[in-house]
Write a protein that holds these residues in place. Structure first.
Motif, PDB file in Angstrom:
ATOM      1  N   PHE A 123      30.650 -22.265 -16.859  1.00  0.00           N
ATOM      2  CA  PHE A 123      29.692 -21.276 -16.380  1.00  0.00           C
ATOM      3  C   PHE A 123      29.831 -21.050 -14.875  1.00  0.00           C
ATOM      4  O   PHE A 123      29.647 -19.925 -14.392  1.00  0.00           O
ATOM      5  N   PRO A 141      31.102 -14.281 -18.406  1.00  0.00           N
ATOM      6  CA  PRO A 141      30.283 -14.792 -19.517  1.00  0.00           C
ATOM      7  C   PRO A 141      30.471 -14.060 -20.837  1.00  0.00           C
ATOM      8  O   PRO A 141      30.159 -14.606 -21.897  1.00  0.00           O
ATOM      9  N   PHE A 188      30.647 -17.959 -24.878  1.00  0.00           N
ATOM     10  CA  PHE A 188      29.311 -18.551 -24.829  1.00  0.00           C
ATOM     11  C   PHE A 188      29.006 -19.296 -26.123  1.00  0.00           C
ATOM     12  O   PHE A 188      28.495 -20.421 -26.105  1.00  0.00           O
ATOM     13  N   LEU A 234      23.282 -25.129 -17.011  1.00  0.00           N
ATOM     14  CA  LEU A 234      23.337 -23.806 -16.407  1.00  0.00           C
ATOM     15  C   LEU A 234      22.832 -23.758 -14.969  1.00  0.00           C
ATOM     16  O   LEU A 234      23.087 -22.786 -14.256  1.00  0.00           O
ATOM     17  N   ILE A 281      23.498 -20.845 -12.069  1.00  0.00           N
ATOM     18  CA  ILE A 281      22.358 -20.071 -11.575  1.00  0.00           C
ATOM     19  C   ILE A 281      22.271 -20.183 -10.056  1.00  0.00           C
ATOM     20  O   ILE A 281      22.055 -19.190  -9.344  1.00  0.00           O
ATOM     21  N   THR A 313      19.700 -13.323 -15.555  1.00  0.00           N
ATOM     22  CA  THR A 313      20.041 -13.382 -16.983  1.00  0.00           C
ATOM     23  C   THR A 313      20.026 -14.818 -17.481  1.00  0.00           C
ATOM     24  O   THR A 313      19.428 -15.137 -18.514  1.00  0.00           O
ATOM     25  N   TRP A 314      20.699 -15.710 -16.747  1.00  0.00           N
ATOM     26  CA  TRP A 314      20.749 -17.109 -17.187  1.00  0.00           C
ATOM     27  C   TRP A 314      19.380 -17.774 -17.083  1.00  0.00           C
ATOM     28  O   TRP A 314      19.016 -18.583 -17.942  1.00  0.00           O
ATOM     29  N   GLU A 315      18.612 -17.450 -16.060  1.00  0.00           N
ATOM     30  CA  GLU A 315      17.276 -18.029 -15.937  1.00  0.00           C
ATOM     31  C   GLU A 315      16.390 -17.589 -17.096  1.00  0.00           C
ATOM     32  O   GLU A 315      15.638 -18.403 -17.666  1.00  0.00           O
TER      33      GLU A 315
END
Length: 596
Positions: A46, A58, A114, A133, A137, A193-195
């Motif tokens: 990531f 991603p 992913f 992640l 982030i 997006t990841w959060e």
């Protein structure tokens, strides 16, 4: 004592090596906080999406090879997404195409990387998803030092992004300004997006349930919905010079899952080597070893002209078979047993002569002669690139920076768990940024042909025959090895050279990586516009003029690279006493091995 550019890393606690120093440091951080190799590999992957966005993303794809501590053999996790239901030859031809473009929306398959990471983490990881992640982030939100090659790539595409891919212009040129090499660069949409994904996942109870919730959010939830919504109306310029809509839908994403499978393997001088299946190009390395076991490679100077010539001619034959006989074994009955047999290798070995071959020579397999003829005919086509952008995946500094490439990572923990992974696709130059997500789609569909009746013919639900190709091996003394490289069609060429030097040169990992490298572009390229360069041989100047001239005298079309400009290999190993070793290429001054 052999000179190396840096030491081979040794220790007993853990090693992490990858194509970017930050990713390697993140992998070591995960190991230090109690995570295992599977946790570390995912976190590294990531982070590589963030710090090498011109090489992977991603929404890309990935074959993942894992070996659990004490296992007799590794397993593959297929993170190569399949084609959408609307990906038919008839539809693509109706768009005026004879080749699938190397960029744009019709080049996209279902994002698979992913899902592969989530499957590995669910079944083998130990840390919470947020821990995995969090580094990505952090670097997306607070910034990472922009690599010069990334800055140059973005600057070269600034006008195109502004005129054709405005969402990419907003992401990669914030405020209308191209990023500066070495300055901090942020991707806040990706961080958001990841959060959001982690926050949604944490509504579930338990680590495994949260990972499943994250997979659902990606393939059936808000990420899939954003992709589906964007692709309903988007019509963008591609590498073939036309504006075209894509065919990927949210329903396509919802029906796909990463999966396990057994790798293929051969034995060579007491070693066992494992590679991905026929949907990768990995079996070319295995075929090459089958041919080379009948040649006294150990008697050769491993930096000499005879070695370079013999290995090059061997690879030409293996890759010719790749073009004729490889594909998705779930859709086509492929002759894998024949291709990896010693009898077949002996037939192919007999074709290796003292002169460089200028022909495409796939083997003749009974009942499949039409596939071989088609491969030769395709190689003879005049396939010129269109006026678009993002024409494929060549690699290294001596090639254009407007094209994508790949990353690689290897990790071994103190318990003996191992991972070798080659994430790719979803490059910043492959496709526009999906609005709100901070990530572009992949372009792996360019591996397919728009000709009927081939193992690599475009068809719905089929895996492209990818170039991505991680490796594992085991030495006669029980030492376990994980290795790989970015590089498109060059991946299994450079890995073969590395492996032969380990076996026959008794070099350590760093010595084998630092030794001069070479590759050929003789065979059909996997990437748009799918050209060939008969007799081509690129070699680093460190071979010396006498070796390079001897190769010219053998008929090779020698192209001398810039110094330290071929290959991006990394490798890690563990012996039976628990000693860990790792190494990374000095080329491009990005890759790093870390361990203790």
């Amino acid at each position: 004592m052999t000179f190396t550019t840096r030491p081979e890393i040794t220790g007993t606690f853990g090693v992490a090596t990858s194509t970017h120093w930050i990713a390697s440091a993140v992998g070591m951080k995960i190991l230090e906080q109690g995570g295992n190799a599977f946790d570390a590999a995912a976190a590294m992957g990531f982070v590589l999406n963030v710090v090498e966005p011109h090489l992977n993303g991603p929404l890309g794809d990935m074959p993942l090879m894992i070996r659990t501590a004490g296992a007799d053999a590794p397993r593959m996790i297929c993170g190569q997404g399949t084609t959408p239901a609307g990906a038919t030859i008839a539809h693509y031809k109706s768009e005026g195409l004879t080749l699938i473009p190397g960029s744009g929306l019709l080049a996209t398959v279902i994002p698979g990387a992913f899902g592969a990471f989530m499957l590995m983490l669910r079944d083998h990881g130990s840390l919470p998803l947020r821990d995995i992640l969090e580094p990505a982030i952090h670097y997306a939100r607070h910034g990472h030092p922009m690599l010069p090659r990334v800055a140059n790539t973005i600057a070269g595409l600034a006008d195109f992004f502004r005129d054709e891919w405005p969402t990419s212009f907003e992401t990669w040129l914030p405020g209308g300004n191209a990023p500066t090499a070495g300055a901090l660069f942020c991707n806040p949409d990706l961080a958001d997006t990841w959060e959001r994904l982690v926050t949604e996942a944490e509504k579930a109870t338990g680590r495994e349930a949260q990972i499943e919730a994250a997979r659902h959010a990606f393939y059936e939830g808000f990420i899939a919905e954003a992709i589906d919504s964007y692709l309903r109306d988007a019509c963008v310029m591609d590498a073939a010079g036309g504006r075209r809509k894509g065919v990927l839908t949210g329903q396509d994403m919802a029906t796909w899952h990463a999966s396990y499978e057994d790798p293929l393997s051969v034995d060579y001088h007491g070693w066992t080597v494992w590679k991905g299946g026929m949907w990768t190009q990995g079996p070319t390395l295995l075929q090459s070893l089958r041919m080379l076991e009948g040649i006294d490679v150990g008697a050769m100077d491993l930096r000499g002209a005879d070695f370079v010539h013999t290995v090059t001619e061997t690879m030409k034959l293996a890759f010719a078979d790749r073009e004729a006989y490889y594909g998705d074994p779930d859709h086509t009955d492929l002759p894998v047993e024949t291709l990896l047999s010693r009898d077949y290798a002996a037939q192919r070995r007999a074709l290796i002569g003292d002169r460089a071959s200028l022909e495409q020579r796939p083997g003749q397999i009974a009942g499949l002669e039409a596939w071989a003829r088609a491969a030769v005919e395709r190689a003879g086509r005049d396939m010129a690139a269109g006026p678009g952008v993002g024409g494929g995946e060549p690699t290294m500094a001596h090639l254009t920076e407007r094209r994508g490439d790949t990353v690689h990572l290897d990790v071994i923990d103190r318990w003996g768990n191992m991972v070798s992974a080659t994430p790719s696709g979803g490059w910043l130059q492959s496709s526009p940024i999906v609005p709100g997500l901070g990530m572009p789609l992949n372009s792996r569909a360019q591996m397919f042909w728009l000709d009927e009746g081939l193992p690599t013919s475009l068809a719905p639900g089929r895996r492209p025959r990818t170039t991505l190709s991680p490796s594992m091996g085991q030495a006669p003394d029980g030492t376990e090895l994980a290795f790989g490289t970015p590089g498109g069609d060059q991946q299994d060429q450079w890995q073969l050279i590395l492996f032969l030097r380990l076996v026959h040169g008794r070099m350590n990992l760093q010595e084998a990586i630092d030794a001069p490298l070479f590759h050929t572009g003789h065979f059909q390229s996997s990437f748009y516009p799918r050209g060939t360069r008969p007799g081509h041989l690129m070699a680093e100047p460190a071979f010396g003029e006498a070796v390079l001239q001897a190769l010219r005298d053998k008929g090779h079309e020698v192209e001398v690279s810039e110094p330290w400009a071929v290959g991006r290999l990394t490798a890690a190993s563990r012996d039976t006493g628990g000693m860990l070793r790792a190494a990374a290429t000095p080329r491009l001054m990005q890759a790093y091995a870390i361990g203790r």
